[in-house]
Design an enzyme around this catalytic site. Structure first.
Site, PDB file in Angstrom:
ATOM      1  N   CYS A  89      -2.449  -4.013 -12.009  1.00 29.41           N
ATOM      2  CA  CYS A  89      -3.654  -3.363 -11.515  1.00 29.41           C
ATOM      3  C   CYS A  89      -3.573  -1.848 -11.720  1.00 29.41           C
ATOM      4  O   CYS A  89      -4.528  -1.214 -12.169  1.00 29.41           O
ATOM      5  CB  CYS A  89      -3.826  -3.683 -10.035  1.00 29.41           C
ATOM      6  SG  CYS A  89      -5.278  -2.936  -9.318  1.00 29.41           S
ATOM      7  N   CYS A 135      -3.226  -5.486  -4.196  1.00 26.52           N
ATOM      8  CA  CYS A 135      -4.141  -4.587  -4.881  1.00 26.52           C
ATOM      9  C   CYS A 135      -5.540  -4.739  -4.298  1.00 26.52           C
ATOM     10  O   CYS A 135      -5.747  -4.587  -3.110  1.00 26.52           O
ATOM     11  CB  CYS A 135      -4.103  -4.868  -6.382  1.00 26.52           C
ATOM     12  SG  CYS A 135      -4.804  -3.556  -7.369  1.00 26.52           S
TER      13      CYS A 135
END
Length: 358
Positions: free
Chosen positions: A96, A191
């Site tokens: 991410c 994330c």
């Protein structure tokens, strides 16, 4: 400097904003929006955005909510699902950061600013005229392992305003400046998954399939699981077995079998030697002329570093030989490489699970 600041609604990025303003920088705040995988909104995101708007209004700063919904699901979570299906353990946070926060965001918005700043616990240092990723002052909160796949171009454009202070001081600043999120709990989600349960996400995409849980030493069936993709090497919780502790030590993805072993000090879940492939050095290889060097090493997000040696065996293949046994070596995870004093994060390789004799 004109700085794009990625804020989340949490206390860390809010204090990063405060510190940057104290230093006299010109800031523009951004919140990256990711919806649910079924295209519905995420109610927890609305709360985060409201907090971000409050911070922006308080300091009279421009603020934009930008969407990277499709990019996130097509890249990060596709990577996670593919890795899980292969019987490996993914790390969505690392991908991410590389692909979304410092990838697509930089390409579309961040690049027009002098720097992009975040509330990560990390720092940078200069050596030999180049920028290097350095660890945070607070070893418990250090997040350099989540940044270990970013590129040199990405690192060169980044700032980490709170990396030089401990978390306790971040909270103190938030309280002293009366920030509304001063006591807000830290996010524990993966994330952008936020409050989405990871197992629920995996279940929606890969379903369930009953399989046996077998004690590796005896071959005795102890119970059943709902699919090997819900389990990772070194896992102890969530197995539903009595008489524990039990650890996942092996997976047979062809037959959908999970092998477990008993005991906290179970030898099966430890190892000294870790094979890494696809080694990525963020700035450059600091040891171009050496085959074996002393390093510090992490194979999971934890405050402790393991002393080890790193040996180059071929192209992007390396072998880590740890001074002590490492718990839960999970193929697919990233092995993160630091200098021997754990001050600089040089990069990372992917743990293959391949057995290598040293």
């Amino acid at each position: 400097m004109k700085i794009a600041v990625l804020i989340s609604g949490g206390v860390d990025s809010a204090v990063a904003v405060h510190r940057l303003l104290e230093q006299g920088h010109d800031l523009h705040l951004f919140y990256i929006r990711i919806g649910m995988d079924n295209d519905e909104g995420d109610c927890s995101a609305e709360e985060d955005i409201e907090m971000c708007r409050f911070i922006a209004a308080r300091y009279n700063l421009p603020f934009d909510v930008v969407s990277l919904h499709n990019e996130y699901w097509e890249n990060v979570m596709e990577y996670a699902l593919h890795t899980v299906k292969e019987g490996l353990t993914p790390n969505p946070d690392i991908m991410c950061n590389k692909m979304i926060k410092f990838g697509f965001f930089e390409e579309r918005w961040g690049h027009v600013f002098d720097k992009t700043a975040t509330g990560h616990y990390a720092s940078t240092t200069e050596k030999n005229g180049k920028v290097w990723l350095a660890t945070a002052v607070d070893p418990v909160k250090d997040q350099t392992d989540f940044l270990a796949r970013i590129s040199y171009k990405q690192l060169s454009h980044l700032m980490f305003p709170i990396g030089d202070i401990p978390k306790s001081q971040v909270r103190e600043i938030a309280v002293a400046t009366r920030m509304p999120n001063a006591y807000r709990k830290d996010s524990q989600g993966i994330c952008f998954l936020g409050k989405i349960n990871y197992n629920d996400f995996i279940r929606r995409h890969l379903g369930e399939k009953k399989g046996a849980i077998i004690e590796i030493e005896t071959g005795r069936k102890l119970g059943e699981h709902n699919g090997y993709w819900f389990h990772t090497i070194g896992q102890r919780k969530g197995l539903g077995l009595s008489g524990g502790p039990w650890y996942v030590v092996k997976k047979n993805i062809h037959d959908n079998v999970i092998y477990v072993s008993h005991g906290y000090d179970c030898e099966k879940q430890y190892g000294n030697v870790v094979h890494l492939d696809e080694m990525h050095f963020i700035t450059e290889n600091p040891w171009p002329d050496k085959t074996t060097v002393e390093i510090a090493f992490k194979n999971r997000h934890a405050p402790n570093f393991t002393k080890a040696t790193l040996t180059h065996i071929a192209d992007k293949e390396y072998v880590v030989e740890a001074a002590e046994k490492i718990q839960g070596i999970a193929p697919g995870q990233f092995g993160v490489i630091y200098d021997k004093d754990a001050k600089i994060c040089y990069g990372s390789g992917i743990i293959t699970g391949r057995q290598v004799e040293m």
